[in-house]
Design a protein around this motif. Structure first.
Motif, PDB file in Angstrom:
ATOM      1  N   SER A   1      53.324  33.390  36.507  1.00  0.00           N
ATOM      2  CA  SER A   1      52.447  32.927  37.588  1.00  0.00           C
ATOM      3  C   SER A   1      53.254  32.514  38.808  1.00  0.00           C
ATOM      4  CB  SER A   1      51.587  31.745  37.110  1.00  0.00           C
ATOM      5  OG  SER A   1      50.713  32.156  36.084  1.00  0.00           O
ATOM      6  N   GLU A   2      54.351  31.771  38.602  1.00  0.00           N
ATOM      7  CA  GLU A   2      55.176  31.320  39.717  1.00  0.00           C
ATOM      8  C   GLU A   2      55.816  32.507  40.437  1.00  0.00           C
ATOM      9  OE1 GLU A   2      57.936  28.606  38.055  1.00  0.00           O
ATOM     10  OE2 GLU A   2      56.432  27.035  37.668  1.00  0.00           O
TER      11      GLU A   2
ATOM     12  N   TYR B   1      44.951  41.873  45.264  1.00  0.00           N
ATOM     13  CA  TYR B   1      45.227  40.444  45.383  1.00  0.00           C
ATOM     14  C   TYR B   1      46.109  40.182  46.599  1.00  0.00           C
ATOM     15  CZ  TYR B   1      43.715  40.654  40.486  1.00  0.00           C
ATOM     16  OH  TYR B   1      43.020  40.883  39.341  1.00  0.00           O
TER      17      TYR B   1
ATOM     18  N   ASP C   1      44.901  36.786  37.540  1.00  0.00           N
ATOM     19  CA  ASP C   1      43.565  36.253  37.273  1.00  0.00           C
ATOM     20  C   ASP C   1      43.568  34.720  37.331  1.00  0.00           C
ATOM     21  OD1 ASP C   1      42.593  38.814  36.955  1.00  0.00           O
ATOM     22  OD2 ASP C   1      42.795  38.807  34.757  1.00  0.00           O
ATOM     23  N   ALA C   2      44.600  34.116  36.764  1.00  0.00           N
ATOM     24  CA  ALA C   2      44.682  32.648  36.760  1.00  0.00           C
ATOM     25  C   ALA C   2      44.858  32.114  38.172  1.00  0.00           C
ATOM     26  CB  ALA C   2      45.849  32.207  35.874  1.00  0.00           C
ATOM     27  N   LEU C   3      45.712  32.731  38.961  1.00  0.00           N
ATOM     28  CA  LEU C   3      45.937  32.293  40.341  1.00  0.00           C
ATOM     29  C   LEU C   3      44.670  32.470  41.171  1.00  0.00           C
ATOM     30  CD1 LEU C   3      49.485  33.834  40.880  1.00  0.00           C
ATOM     31  CD2 LEU C   3      48.929  31.390  40.789  1.00  0.00           C
ATOM     32  N   SER C   4      43.925  33.563  40.917  1.00  0.00           N
ATOM     33  CA  SER C   4      42.687  33.803  41.651  1.00  0.00           C
ATOM     34  C   SER C   4      41.634  32.754  41.307  1.00  0.00           C
ATOM     35  CB  SER C   4      42.168  35.218  41.338  1.00  0.00           C
ATOM     36  OG  SER C   4      40.922  35.444  41.965  1.00  0.00           O
ATOM     37  N   GLU C   5      41.514  32.423  40.024  1.00  0.00           N
ATOM     38  CA  GLU C   5      40.528  31.432  39.584  1.00  0.00           C
ATOM     39  C   GLU C   5      40.862  30.039  40.110  1.00  0.00           C
ATOM     40  OE1 GLU C   5      40.410  31.678  35.369  1.00  0.00           O
ATOM     41  OE2 GLU C   5      39.473  33.667  35.324  1.00  0.00           O
ATOM     42  N   SER C   6      42.160  29.757  40.272  1.00  0.00           N
ATOM     43  CA  SER C   6      42.571  28.440  40.764  1.00  0.00           C
ATOM     44  C   SER C   6      42.521  28.353  42.284  1.00  0.00           C
ATOM     45  CB  SER C   6      43.991  28.123  40.275  1.00  0.00           C
ATOM     46  OG  SER C   6      44.924  29.041  40.831  1.00  0.00           O
ATOM     47  N   GLY C   7      42.233  29.474  42.948  1.00  0.00           N
ATOM     48  CA  GLY C   7      42.112  29.459  44.401  1.00  0.00           C
ATOM     49  C   GLY C   7      43.426  29.572  45.139  1.00  0.00           C
ATOM     50  N   LYS C   8      44.506  29.905  44.443  1.00  0.00           N
ATOM     51  CA  LYS C   8      45.801  30.029  45.110  1.00  0.00           C
ATOM     52  C   LYS C   8      45.997  31.401  45.755  1.00  0.00           C
ATOM     53  CE  LYS C   8      48.130  26.662  42.134  1.00  0.00           C
ATOM     54  NZ  LYS C   8      49.239  26.426  41.189  1.00  0.00           N
TER      55      LYS C   8
END
Length: 204
Positions: free
Chosen positions: A3-4, A59, A40-47
């Motif tokens: 993710s990072e 993305y 997907d995780a970054l998108s859901e967290s709004g980043k």
């Protein structure tokens, strides 16, 4: 973590990418599944921001520290529309250029045209000489030869009249079911009658 690394890459490049693009550009540091989960995780967290183009997800990082919230990302739909219009214009220009090139390639060259003109001139010279010789000749054909020529002429004349009658009957039959005038039919199918070209067959 994936993710990072994914977030850093999107922020640094500041461009939209698909999962496959990110996986390749990270040089195989993470598997495609790992990259997809991270996206997907970054998108859901709004980043990051996710947009769907057809069946493909694209993305892009929000870059909140550099732009105002109301214009955090470029309007990629507008970009795609503009690029599509440009592509259509270029495609149209290409087709016109290809058609023009085809016409130029099929056209005769200067040398070919000069050669054709020379051939026509030579043919005209030969015909004019032949015509002059015929006009100046004093040779008289015999009565027998004249009779044969007249018989052949009469035979050809009868055949001509027969074929003209058949053609006229065929034309009348077609015109019975044709919705327009006879003149329109002749013009549409590029047919010329004897009368249209002022043709008159001498009978004597």
């Amino acid at each position: 973590m994936a993710s990072e690394a994914v977030l850093k890459y999107l922020v640094d490049t500041n461009r939209p990418y698909s999962c496959a693009d990110v996986t390749v550009n990270l040089r195989g540091a993470y598997t495609k599944n790992a990259v997809q989960k991270a996206l997907d995780a970054l998108s859901e967290s709004g980043k990051i921001k996710c947009k769907l183009y057809g069946k493909q997800k694209v993305y892009a990082a929000l870059q909140l520290e550099n732009v105002e919230e109301s214009s955090d990302t470029e309007d990629y739909d507008t970009q795609i529309s503009n690029i599509t219009n440009i592509l259509n214009d270029k495609t149209s220009d290409l087709k016109k250029a290809e058609a023009n090139l085809k016409n130029l390639v099929s056209a005769p060259t200067n040398d070919m045209t000069k050669s054709q003109i020379e051939e026509v001139k030579n043919s005209i010279d030969k015909l004019e000489k032949k015509l002059t010789d015929l006009r100046n000749t004093t040779e008289v054909i015999s009565a027998g030869e004249k009779k044969i020529l007249l018989e052949e002429h009469e035979k050809s004349l009868k055949e001509y009249r027969k074929r003209k009658r058949i053609s006229s009957d065929m034309l009348d039959a077609v015109l019975e079911g044709y919705p327009k005038s006879k003149r329109s039919f002749l013009e549409e199918f590029c047919i010329e009658t004897d009368e249209m070209v002022n043709f008159s067959l001498k009978t004597q």
